[in-house]
Structures are given as structure tokens and as C-alpha cells.
Design a protein around this motif. Sequence first.
Motif, short mmCIF file in Angstrom:
data_model
loop_
_atom_site.label_atom_id
_atom_site.label_comp_id
_atom_site.label_asym_id
_atom_site.label_seq_id
_atom_site.Cartn_x
_atom_site.Cartn_y
_atom_site.Cartn_z
N ARG A 183 -41.54 27.32 -108.57
CA ARG A 183 -40.53 26.29 -108.73
C ARG A 183 -40.63 25.81 -110.37
O ARG A 183 -39.57 25.41 -110.85
N VAL A 184 -41.89 25.73 -110.58
CA VAL A 184 -41.87 25.46 -112.15
C VAL A 184 -41.38 26.62 -113.01
O VAL A 184 -40.68 25.99 -114.05
N ARG A 185 -41.64 27.62 -112.66
CA ARG A 185 -41.15 28.86 -113.66
C ARG A 185 -39.71 28.69 -113.72
O ARG A 185 -38.94 29.10 -114.70
N VAL A 186 -38.88 28.64 -112.43
CA VAL A 186 -37.68 28.53 -112.26
C VAL A 186 -37.21 27.37 -113.14
O VAL A 186 -36.08 27.71 -114.00
N HIS A 187 -37.61 26.12 -113.05
CA HIS A 187 -36.94 25.05 -113.74
C HIS A 187 -37.31 25.30 -115.42
O HIS A 187 -36.35 25.14 -116.04
N ALA A 188 -38.31 25.86 -115.70
CA ALA A 188 -38.60 25.95 -117.24
C ALA A 188 -37.71 27.04 -117.62
O ALA A 188 -37.05 26.99 -118.83
N LEU A 189 -37.42 27.98 -117.03
CA LEU A 189 -36.39 29.27 -117.54
C LEU A 189 -34.92 28.71 -117.38
O LEU A 189 -34.39 28.81 -118.46
N ALA A 190 -34.77 27.77 -116.56
CA ALA A 190 -33.17 27.19 -116.59
C ALA A 190 -33.08 26.31 -117.84
O ALA A 190 -32.09 26.26 -118.26
N THR A 191 -34.31 25.59 -117.91
CA THR A 191 -34.24 24.64 -119.09
C THR A 191 -33.97 25.07 -120.53
O THR A 191 -33.39 24.97 -121.24
N ARG A 192 -34.96 26.34 -120.61
CA ARG A 192 -34.55 27.07 -121.78
C ARG A 192 -33.43 27.84 -121.96
O ARG A 192 -33.01 27.77 -123.06
N ARG A 193 -32.65 28.23 -120.74
CA ARG A 193 -31.40 28.85 -120.82
C ARG A 193 -30.34 27.44 -121.47
O ARG A 193 -29.64 27.94 -122.01
N LEU A 194 -30.59 26.24 -120.97
CA LEU A 194 -29.94 25.32 -121.50
C LEU A 194 -30.09 25.08 -122.81
O LEU A 194 -29.10 24.53 -123.48
N TRP A 195 -31.23 24.96 -123.27
CA TRP A 195 -31.69 24.70 -124.58
C TRP A 195 -30.96 25.80 -125.67
O TRP A 195 -30.53 25.69 -126.67
N GLN A 196 -31.03 27.15 -125.14
CA GLN A 196 -30.38 28.31 -126.01
C GLN A 196 -28.79 28.21 -125.90
O GLN A 196 -28.20 28.37 -126.86
N ASP A 197 -28.22 27.76 -124.71
CA ASP A 197 -27.04 27.70 -124.59
C ASP A 197 -26.47 26.35 -123.94
O ASP A 197 -26.31 26.28 -122.55
N PRO A 198 -26.20 25.33 -124.40
CA PRO A 198 -25.77 23.96 -124.06
C PRO A 198 -24.70 23.83 -123.21
O PRO A 198 -24.53 23.25 -122.33
N ASP A 199 -23.83 25.08 -123.31
CA ASP A 199 -22.71 25.05 -122.52
C ASP A 199 -22.79 25.59 -121.20
O ASP A 199 -22.00 25.71 -120.33
N ALA A 200 -24.18 26.36 -120.94
CA ALA A 200 -24.39 26.83 -119.87
C ALA A 200 -24.64 25.75 -118.64
O ALA A 200 -25.13 24.77 -118.87
N GLY A 201 -23.89 26.13 -117.51
CA GLY A 201 -24.04 24.99 -116.49
C GLY A 201 -25.41 25.26 -115.73
O GLY A 201 -26.12 26.12 -115.74
N PHE A 202 -25.92 24.04 -115.11
CA PHE A 202 -27.32 23.88 -114.68
C PHE A 202 -27.42 24.77 -113.47
O PHE A 202 -28.21 25.30 -113.44
N GLU A 203 -26.35 24.81 -112.54
CA GLU A 203 -26.29 25.44 -111.29
C GLU A 203 -26.34 27.01 -111.78
O GLU A 203 -27.37 27.86 -111.23
N TYR A 204 -25.78 27.35 -112.79
CA TYR A 204 -25.94 28.94 -113.26
C TYR A 204 -27.26 29.00 -113.77
O TYR A 204 -27.81 30.09 -113.45
N ALA A 205 -27.96 28.34 -114.43
CA ALA A 205 -29.15 28.49 -115.27
C ALA A 205 -29.92 28.57 -114.16
O ALA A 205 -31.11 29.37 -114.25
N ILE A 206 -29.87 27.82 -113.21
CA ILE A 206 -31.25 27.74 -112.01
C ILE A 206 -31.03 29.09 -110.97
O ILE A 206 -31.93 29.66 -111.02
N GLU A 207 -29.90 29.53 -110.82
CA GLU A 207 -29.59 30.81 -110.14
C GLU A 207 -30.12 31.82 -110.83
O GLU A 207 -30.68 32.77 -110.24
#
Length: 223
Positions: A183-207
Motif C-alpha cells: 500500500r505504501v509503495r502504491v501510494h508513493a508511486l502514485a504521488t510521484r506520478r502526480l509530482w511528474q505530471d500534475p494533470d494526471a488524475g489521482f485515480e489513474y495514478a493509483i491504478e
Amino acid sequence: MTITSQDAEGHRALQELEDERSSVRLRAALAVGTAPDPHFVDRLVERCAIEPDFFVRDMLTWALTRHPVAVTLPGLVREVRSGRAQARSQALHTLSKIGDRRAWPAITRTLLSDADDEVARSAWRTAVVLVPEGEEAGLAEVLATQLGRGERETQLSLSRALVALGEAVVPALRAAMTAPDPRVRVHALATRRLWQDPDAGFEYAIEEAKRVVALGGSGQEGR
């Protein structure tokens, strides 16, 4: 001592903050904020701790921001140590709106990991506003200990707080992406995705992060 009409109106507004009708309480909070009086600050802070209506609480916060910071800050800092979760959360929210960094020492690790999700979320938002220049990486490390916590709304709040710290968040996210807890790894990866691409949706980043973790990756391959 002469009681002016403005004093009388202010005292009436304070009494109306106790009215059972939320519309009356909302109007009272607006009145107190429109005609600020430092003598009313303690009552406003006390009301924030127990006010059941979101819109009234928001107006109470606005009213507090209309008063001198030197008057409001001590009471709000005391309130973040209250045993009542709503008192802590609303005081933190108000401190974030005031934005005075003298309140920074009150944002403790205990608050940033508060057992109550609403308090923790308020603490994360406030910390990002108040963190002194140069201390962002340290804050990121503390916030990263909360990765994987709670449901989507809580996780999104934490991701937004981390992303707002900018480049300073990168080392903390890299460390979290290899954590034992998926769960931590998933959340960290999704957060990095949002940091790299602020326009990426959170649901997409999580999946997307879930797929990477399910395949046994850490997201750091080739980086």
C-alpha cells in the motif's frame, strides 16, 4: 464605561453564535468578522471547536483571520493540542489561512500523524503552508511515514501535500517506493506520478501504480 452601538451589536452577535439555527450563527460569524474586536477572539476559537455546521465553521475561520495575528495566534496554537479532534482540525485550518510561520513550531510530528484522519489532513495542508524555507525535505520525510494510510480522500490529501513541497519530496518518495508494505509503495508511486505530471488524475495514478507493484516493480527501474 460607555457601551457603543457597535459594542452592543458585537455582543449580540456572540450570543447568536449559540443559536440553534445555523443561518443565525452564520450571520453572527459574518458580523463579528465584519467588525473585528480582539475581545471576541477567544469566543470565536471556542466556538470553532464545537460548531457542527461546515459553512459556519468556515465563516468563523474567516472572522478569525480578520483579527490581528498577535491576538489570534496564541489561542489557535493552544487549540491544536486540544483533546477534541474538531478543535485541533479547525485550529489547524485557521492557521493555514492566516499563514504566519511563527505557528510552525506547533506543527508537531504528533499532529502530522494524528489518529484522526481529518486532523491529520488539516495538519498536512497547514504544514505545507508554514514550513520554513530549507526545511521542506525534513517535512517530506515525516509526511512520507503516512503513505498508504486511509481511504482515497485521505491519500489524495497527503499526495497533494507532498507534491506541493516540490523537488524536496523526491528522496522521501524514492525510499517509500521500496517499502515492504505494498500500500505504501502504491501510494508513493502514485504521488510521484502526480509530482511528474500534475494533470494526471489521482485515480489513474493509483491504478497505474497498482499495476507496477503487482508486476513486482518498484517504479525505479531504469531511473
